[in-house]
Write a protein that holds these residues in place. Structure first.
Motif, PDB file in Angstrom:
ATOM      1  N   ASP A 168       0.836  -1.208   0.000  1.00  0.00           N
ATOM      2  CA  ASP A 168       0.000   0.000   0.000  1.00  0.00           C
ATOM      3  C   ASP A 168       0.868   1.254   0.000  1.00  0.00           C
ATOM      4  OD1 ASP A 168      -2.286  -1.596   0.167  1.00  0.00           O
ATOM      5  OD2 ASP A 168      -2.366  -1.462   2.357  1.00  0.00           O
ATOM      6  N   LEU A 169       1.937   1.219   0.792  1.00  0.00           N
ATOM      7  CA  LEU A 169       2.820   2.378   0.871  1.00  0.00           C
ATOM      8  C   LEU A 169       3.470   2.661  -0.477  1.00  0.00           C
ATOM      9  CD1 LEU A 169       4.135   4.619   2.468  1.00  0.00           C
ATOM     10  CD2 LEU A 169       5.831   2.971   3.319  1.00  0.00           C
ATOM     11  N   GLU A 170       3.846   1.611  -1.182  1.00  0.00           N
ATOM     12  CA  GLU A 170       4.427   1.791  -2.516  1.00  0.00           C
ATOM     13  C   GLU A 170       3.414   2.447  -3.456  1.00  0.00           C
ATOM     14  OE1 GLU A 170       5.664  -2.068  -3.678  1.00  0.00           O
ATOM     15  OE2 GLU A 170       7.372  -2.143  -2.298  1.00  0.00           O
ATOM     16  N   ALA A 171       2.149   2.032  -3.346  1.00  0.00           N
ATOM     17  CA  ALA A 171       1.106   2.631  -4.187  1.00  0.00           C
ATOM     18  C   ALA A 171       0.917   4.103  -3.837  1.00  0.00           C
ATOM     19  CB  ALA A 171      -0.203   1.869  -4.009  1.00  0.00           C
ATOM     20  N   ALA A 172       0.966   4.433  -2.551  1.00  0.00           N
ATOM     21  CA  ALA A 172       0.837   5.827  -2.128  1.00  0.00           C
ATOM     22  C   ALA A 172       2.003   6.670  -2.638  1.00  0.00           C
ATOM     23  CB  ALA A 172       0.753   5.907  -0.607  1.00  0.00           C
ATOM     24  N   LEU A 173       3.182   6.089  -2.625  1.00  0.00           N
ATOM     25  CA  LEU A 173       4.356   6.812  -3.121  1.00  0.00           C
ATOM     26  C   LEU A 173       4.223   7.111  -4.604  1.00  0.00           C
ATOM     27  CD1 LEU A 173       7.204   4.921  -1.237  1.00  0.00           C
ATOM     28  CD2 LEU A 173       6.471   7.268  -0.861  1.00  0.00           C
ATOM     29  N   ARG A 174       3.607   6.194  -5.341  1.00  0.00           N
ATOM     30  CA  ARG A 174       3.414   6.436  -6.768  1.00  0.00           C
ATOM     31  C   ARG A 174       2.445   7.589  -7.000  1.00  0.00           C
ATOM     32  NH1 ARG A 174       3.778   0.689  -6.965  1.00  0.00           N
ATOM     33  NH2 ARG A 174       1.498   0.470  -6.876  1.00  0.00           N
ATOM     34  N   LEU A 175       1.476   7.749  -6.102  1.00  0.00           N
ATOM     35  CA  LEU A 175       0.547   8.869  -6.209  1.00  0.00           C
ATOM     36  C   LEU A 175       1.215  10.176  -5.800  1.00  0.00           C
ATOM     37  CD1 LEU A 175      -2.757   7.416  -4.681  1.00  0.00           C
ATOM     38  CD2 LEU A 175      -2.357   8.039  -7.066  1.00  0.00           C
ATOM     39  N   GLY A 176       2.192  10.068  -4.902  1.00  0.00           N
ATOM     40  CA  GLY A 176       2.836  11.256  -4.345  1.00  0.00           C
ATOM     41  C   GLY A 176       2.341  11.485  -2.927  1.00  0.00           C
ATOM     42  N   VAL A 177       3.241  11.507  -1.964  1.00  0.00           N
ATOM     43  CA  VAL A 177       2.853  11.658  -0.564  1.00  0.00           C
ATOM     44  C   VAL A 177       3.118  13.081  -0.086  1.00  0.00           C
ATOM     45  CG1 VAL A 177       3.191   9.235  -0.008  1.00  0.00           C
ATOM     46  CG2 VAL A 177       5.116  10.822   0.219  1.00  0.00           C
ATOM     47  N   GLY A 178       2.523  13.402   1.065  1.00  0.00           N
ATOM     48  CA  GLY A 178       2.693  14.722   1.640  1.00  0.00           C
ATOM     49  C   GLY A 178       4.077  14.927   2.232  1.00  0.00           C
ATOM     50  N   ALA A 179       4.314  16.164   2.671  1.00  0.00           N
ATOM     51  CA  ALA A 179       5.648  16.557   3.132  1.00  0.00           C
ATOM     52  C   ALA A 179       6.111  15.755   4.342  1.00  0.00           C
ATOM     53  CB  ALA A 179       5.654  18.050   3.454  1.00  0.00           C
ATOM     54  N   HIS A 180       5.206  15.496   5.282  1.00  0.00           N
ATOM     55  CA  HIS A 180       5.617  14.795   6.498  1.00  0.00           C
ATOM     56  C   HIS A 180       5.996  13.340   6.211  1.00  0.00           C
ATOM     57  CE1 HIS A 180       3.311  18.232   8.089  1.00  0.00           C
ATOM     58  NE2 HIS A 180       4.171  18.175   9.076  1.00  0.00           N
ATOM     59  N   THR A 181       5.194  12.680   5.390  1.00  0.00           N
ATOM     60  CA  THR A 181       5.509  11.295   5.043  1.00  0.00           C
ATOM     61  C   THR A 181       6.783  11.221   4.221  1.00  0.00           C
ATOM     62  OG1 THR A 181       3.168  10.702   5.083  1.00  0.00           O
ATOM     63  CG2 THR A 181       4.648   9.205   3.935  1.00  0.00           C
ATOM     64  N   ALA A 182       6.935  12.138   3.271  1.00  0.00           N
ATOM     65  CA  ALA A 182       8.136  12.153   2.437  1.00  0.00           C
ATOM     66  C   ALA A 182       9.385  12.303   3.296  1.00  0.00           C
ATOM     67  CB  ALA A 182       8.059  13.283   1.414  1.00  0.00           C
ATOM     68  N   HIS A 183       9.307  13.164   4.288  1.00  0.00           N
ATOM     69  CA  HIS A 183      10.466  13.353   5.169  1.00  0.00           C
ATOM     70  C   HIS A 183      10.712  12.094   6.002  1.00  0.00           C
ATOM     71  CE1 HIS A 183      13.288  15.401   7.847  1.00  0.00           C
ATOM     72  NE2 HIS A 183      12.649  14.805   8.839  1.00  0.00           N
ATOM     73  N   GLU A 184       9.636  11.515   6.510  1.00  0.00           N
ATOM     74  CA  GLU A 184       9.788  10.370   7.417  1.00  0.00           C
ATOM     75  C   GLU A 184      10.373   9.149   6.722  1.00  0.00           C
ATOM     76  OE1 GLU A 184      10.219   8.322  10.589  1.00  0.00           O
ATOM     77  OE2 GLU A 184       9.446  10.378  10.676  1.00  0.00           O
ATOM     78  N   ILE A 185      10.010   8.928   5.472  1.00  0.00           N
ATOM     79  CA  ILE A 185      10.529   7.745   4.780  1.00  0.00           C
ATOM     80  C   ILE A 185      11.872   8.020   4.129  1.00  0.00           C
ATOM     81  CG2 ILE A 185       8.238   6.807   4.384  1.00  0.00           C
ATOM     82  CD1 ILE A 185       8.377   7.741   1.551  1.00  0.00           C
ATOM     83  N   GLY A 186      12.385   9.230   4.336  1.00  0.00           N
ATOM     84  CA  GLY A 186      13.739   9.514   3.876  1.00  0.00           C
ATOM     85  C   GLY A 186      13.826  10.008   2.458  1.00  0.00           C
TER      86      GLY A 186
END
Length: 286
Positions: A197-215
């Motif tokens: 699911d996380l990979e699918a969300a990344l393909r859509l584009g995630v928000g700033a907080h998630t982007a920072h948290e996953i590096g």
């Protein structure tokens, strides 16, 4: 209204990630949900129902109103013969509690329950589905990307919510009379329970907080405003979030000018502040 369970027990299906890592991701997900929902013109307030003090403290800093989750009654704790049933009962009890609090304080508002695991949530797509729901007298809901769960439940015009979240909630909400909202944008449906699911969300584009948290650190967006005198302005991220940048961030990327509509690459910190930006076709400095 967004229910948030204790972070230490959040996202257990994100294996093999350790508990602390799952907790950090869960908090980042809900951060991005709160930011996106708060920016929607159709949303008058964002309530977070939680018993987790760290989540409450952090999310209140984003402007969310915190509703302390009450200790579940013995009837709720004992309900069901399986752990998932007990968790399901507690989740729906927390949502019902938050909905009642909202109705008492703002009876003029319809209530919506939104899951907090939508890191790709775009304000414009949330606004679109809220407008669809507002045209319906009864309850309505949005199914998740898998087609079995629910990510958003909207109350009826008279305030009835009747949450049925948990396993197979799409079927349960439909069976209880709620209308499925068709055509909801992918960011409203893409919840994250597993690494897939996380990979699918990344393909859509995630928000700033998630982007920072996953590096990721690096994101892209479009220049929304620029003041040549201060060398500051704002960038509209691909998820619809608008972030400000100051002269230090602008200078860090080596730009001389920025124009409205220009595509840029940027780096943000854990608080969602832009620390550097440059043209989308150029690398950011270390």
């Amino acid at each position: 209204m967004i229910p948030v369970k204790r972070l230490s027990a959040a996202k257990t299906r994100l294996t093999p990630l350790p508990t602390a890592r799952r907790a950090d991701l869960a908090l980042a997900f809900v951060h991005d949900c709160v930011v996106a929902a708060s920016a929607a013109a159709e949303v008058a307030q964002v309530l977070v129902v939680t018993a987790d003090p760290d989540a409450a403290r952090s999310l209140s800093g984003l402007g969310a109103r915190i509703v302390p989750e009450p200790t579940p009654s013995r009837a709720v704790v004992m309900a069901g013969s399986a752990e998932h049933e007990r968790l399901q009962d507690r989740l729906n009890a927390a949502i019902s509690f938050g909905a009642e609090r909202s109705r008492q304080e703002r009876p003029d508002l319809r209530v919506g329950a939104l899951t907090g695991d939508l890191p790709s949530l775009r304000t414009r797509e949330l606004s679109a589905v809220l407008n669809l729901g507002a045209a319906i007298e009864g309850r309505s809901f949005v199914p998740d990307a898998a087609g079995t769960g629910t990510t958003l439940l909207l109350s009826s015009a008279i305030g009835v919510l009747d949450p049925q979240f948990g396993l197979h909630s799409r079927d349960r909400h439909a069976s209880s009379g709620a209308v499925e909202l068709l055509g909801a944008g992918g960011s409203v449906r893409q919840d994250v329970d597993t690494l897939t699911d996380l990979e699918a969300a990344l393909r859509l584009g995630v928000g700033a907080h998630t982007a920072h948290e996953i590096g990721l650190g690096l994101m892209q967006g479009t220049v929304r405003s620029f003041d040549p005198a201060t060398r500051g302005g704002t960038v509209l991220l691909d998820d619809g979030t608008e972030l400000p940048y100051d002269a230090a961030a602008f200078d860090a990327g080596g730009l001389r000018l920025a124009r409205i509509g220009q595509r840029v690459a940027l780096r943000a910190d854990g608080q969602g502040r832009i620390t550097a930006l440059t043209l989308a076709t150029l690398p950011l400095p270390d």
